[in-house]
Design a protein around this motif. Structure first.
Motif, PDB file in Angstrom:
ATOM      1  N   ASN A   9     -12.786  63.851 -15.017  1.00  0.00           N
ATOM      2  CA  ASN A   9     -11.798  64.278 -14.144  1.00  0.00           C
ATOM      3  C   ASN A   9     -12.379  64.132 -12.678  1.00  0.00           C
ATOM      4  O   ASN A   9     -13.490  64.878 -12.338  1.00  0.00           O
ATOM      5  CB  ASN A   9     -11.697  65.817 -14.318  1.00  0.00           C
ATOM      6  CG  ASN A   9     -10.830  66.483 -13.358  1.00  0.00           C
ATOM      7  OD1 ASN A   9     -10.895  66.293 -12.150  1.00  0.00           O
ATOM      8  ND2 ASN A   9      -9.855  67.573 -13.759  1.00  0.00           N
ATOM      9  N   THR A  10     -11.857  62.996 -12.011  1.00  0.00           N
ATOM     10  CA  THR A  10     -12.415  62.703 -10.680  1.00  0.00           C
ATOM     11  C   THR A  10     -12.534  63.844  -9.678  1.00  0.00           C
ATOM     12  O   THR A  10     -13.615  64.002  -9.115  1.00  0.00           O
ATOM     13  CB  THR A  10     -11.672  61.487 -10.099  1.00  0.00           C
ATOM     14  OG1 THR A  10     -11.396  60.497 -11.045  1.00  0.00           O
ATOM     15  CG2 THR A  10     -12.261  61.136  -8.979  1.00  0.00           C
ATOM     16  N   LEU A  11     -11.563  64.733  -9.482  1.00  0.00           N
ATOM     17  CA  LEU A  11     -11.613  65.800  -8.475  1.00  0.00           C
ATOM     18  C   LEU A  11     -12.692  66.697  -8.755  1.00  0.00           C
ATOM     19  O   LEU A  11     -13.647  67.175  -7.977  1.00  0.00           O
ATOM     20  CB  LEU A  11     -10.313  66.760  -8.664  1.00  0.00           C
ATOM     21  CG  LEU A  11      -9.159  66.149  -7.817  1.00  0.00           C
ATOM     22  CD1 LEU A  11      -8.130  66.856  -8.112  1.00  0.00           C
ATOM     23  CD2 LEU A  11      -9.682  65.834  -6.341  1.00  0.00           C
ATOM     24  N   LEU A  12     -13.074  67.096 -10.187  1.00  0.00           N
ATOM     25  CA  LEU A  12     -14.029  68.166 -10.656  1.00  0.00           C
ATOM     26  C   LEU A  12     -15.458  67.496 -10.383  1.00  0.00           C
ATOM     27  O   LEU A  12     -16.273  68.231  -9.820  1.00  0.00           O
ATOM     28  CB  LEU A  12     -13.783  68.630 -11.983  1.00  0.00           C
ATOM     29  CG  LEU A  12     -14.801  69.400 -12.657  1.00  0.00           C
ATOM     30  CD1 LEU A  12     -15.096  70.600 -11.937  1.00  0.00           C
ATOM     31  CD2 LEU A  12     -14.508  69.798 -14.186  1.00  0.00           C
ATOM     32  N   ALA A  13     -15.309  66.272 -10.959  1.00  0.00           N
ATOM     33  CA  ALA A  13     -16.548  65.514 -10.567  1.00  0.00           C
ATOM     34  C   ALA A  13     -17.015  65.460  -9.322  1.00  0.00           C
ATOM     35  O   ALA A  13     -18.476  65.664  -8.944  1.00  0.00           O
ATOM     36  CB  ALA A  13     -16.290  64.018 -11.279  1.00  0.00           C
ATOM     37  N   ASN A  14     -16.230  65.093  -8.380  1.00  0.00           N
ATOM     38  CA  ASN A  14     -16.529  64.985  -7.125  1.00  0.00           C
ATOM     39  C   ASN A  14     -17.180  66.301  -6.454  1.00  0.00           C
ATOM     40  O   ASN A  14     -18.056  66.149  -5.828  1.00  0.00           O
ATOM     41  CB  ASN A  14     -15.269  64.342  -6.406  1.00  0.00           C
ATOM     42  CG  ASN A  14     -15.181  62.995  -6.474  1.00  0.00           C
ATOM     43  OD1 ASN A  14     -15.748  62.199  -6.994  1.00  0.00           O
ATOM     44  ND2 ASN A  14     -14.073  62.521  -6.017  1.00  0.00           N
ATOM     45  N   ALA A  15     -16.465  67.196  -6.813  1.00  0.00           N
ATOM     46  CA  ALA A  15     -16.910  68.607  -6.089  1.00  0.00           C
ATOM     47  C   ALA A  15     -18.320  68.912  -6.618  1.00  0.00           C
ATOM     48  O   ALA A  15     -19.007  69.573  -6.105  1.00  0.00           O
ATOM     49  CB  ALA A  15     -15.795  69.638  -6.760  1.00  0.00           C
ATOM     50  N   ILE A  16     -18.655  68.482  -8.109  1.00  0.00           N
ATOM     51  CA  ILE A  16     -19.613  68.867  -8.715  1.00  0.00           C
ATOM     52  C   ILE A  16     -20.897  67.968  -8.125  1.00  0.00           C
ATOM     53  O   ILE A  16     -21.940  68.603  -7.660  1.00  0.00           O
ATOM     54  CB  ILE A  16     -19.810  68.563 -10.296  1.00  0.00           C
ATOM     55  CG1 ILE A  16     -18.796  69.769 -10.735  1.00  0.00           C
ATOM     56  CG2 ILE A  16     -21.147  68.823 -10.839  1.00  0.00           C
ATOM     57  CD1 ILE A  16     -18.835  69.559 -12.445  1.00  0.00           C
TER      58      ILE A  16
END
Ligand code: CA
Length: 223
Positions: A9-16
């Motif tokens: 999940n790109t959005l979640l990954a970027n946030a992490i």
């Protein structure tokens, strides 16, 4: 502390990635199971954050394979909400902790710090080979009891070599210890740091294995 994040999940990954970087972790991100396994093999991350629902395979299969080939560092799995069976299966497969989605990034950071503490308690605080000793808590290096100063990257290289004494460390593995994914690595960086390290260490301490990498040898009966 090097963290491998496996999350599609790109959005979640970027946030992490953003949160972990600003918390001082070195983080590599991949979004597929096959990439995760090859990253675990080549760069031996200190901690793996592993999503279970990956596009090419089940995260549990990644975890089982990693444990099978001897990867023993902590793995924290990210599970779907309320999927109790996922948690049980994950812990059975060798996970050290789990977090149910959705979660607060702060909660993830707290869990990672706990795993980090556990990891450093398990690992011995000092590694001694011949006259060279490093303290992995204080990052102090001494030769025959005499403190010597070195850059952060020199220390990280020396630590990597001493932790895996008698095992040849390839340039790729050493590179990946020094830098997170995506950062520019000039092709001779490791050589330059090794060259500088050698000037500070007893002669012959770091040996070159031509065309492969470097090794620090521990003689049996010492250290
Ligand atoms: Ca997913």
């Amino acid at each position: 502390m090097q963290v491998l994040l496996v999350e599609d999940n790109t959005l979640l990954a970027n946030a992490i990635v953003r949160a972990l970087k600003s918390a001082g972790f070195s983080i590599n991100h991949v979004d597929r199971g096959d990439q995760a396994l090859s990253a675990i093999k080549t760069s031996q991350p200190d901690i793996v954050v592993l999503d279970l629902g990956l596009p090419d395979t089940d995260g549990l299969e990644v975890l089982k394979s990693a444990r099978k080939f001897g990867f023993s560092n902590p793995v924290l799995i990210l599970t779907a909400r309320d999927a109790t069976s996922d948690k049980v299966l994950g812990l059975d497969a060798g996970a050290d902790d789990y977090l149910a989605k959705p979660f607060e990034i702060d909660e993830l950071l707290a869990r990672l710090r706990a795993l980090e503490r556990r990891l450093s308690n398990v690992k011995s605080h000092s590694i001694e080979i011949g006259e060279v000793e490093i303290d992995t808590n204080s990052h102090e290096v001494t030769i025959a009891g005499q403190g010597i100063s070195m850059s952060r990257r020199e220390y990280m290289l020396l630590k990597a070599l001493m932790e895996s004494a008698n095992k040849i460390q390839t340039r790729d593995v050493l590179d990946s210890k020094l830098y997170s994914w995506g950062e520019e690595v000039s092709s001779n960086t490791v050589e330059v740091h090794i060259h500088n390290l050698r000037k500070k260490l007893p002669s012959g301490f770091i040996q070159t294995v031509r065309g492969v990498g470097y090794v620090v040898r521990k003689q049996s009966g010492t250290g």
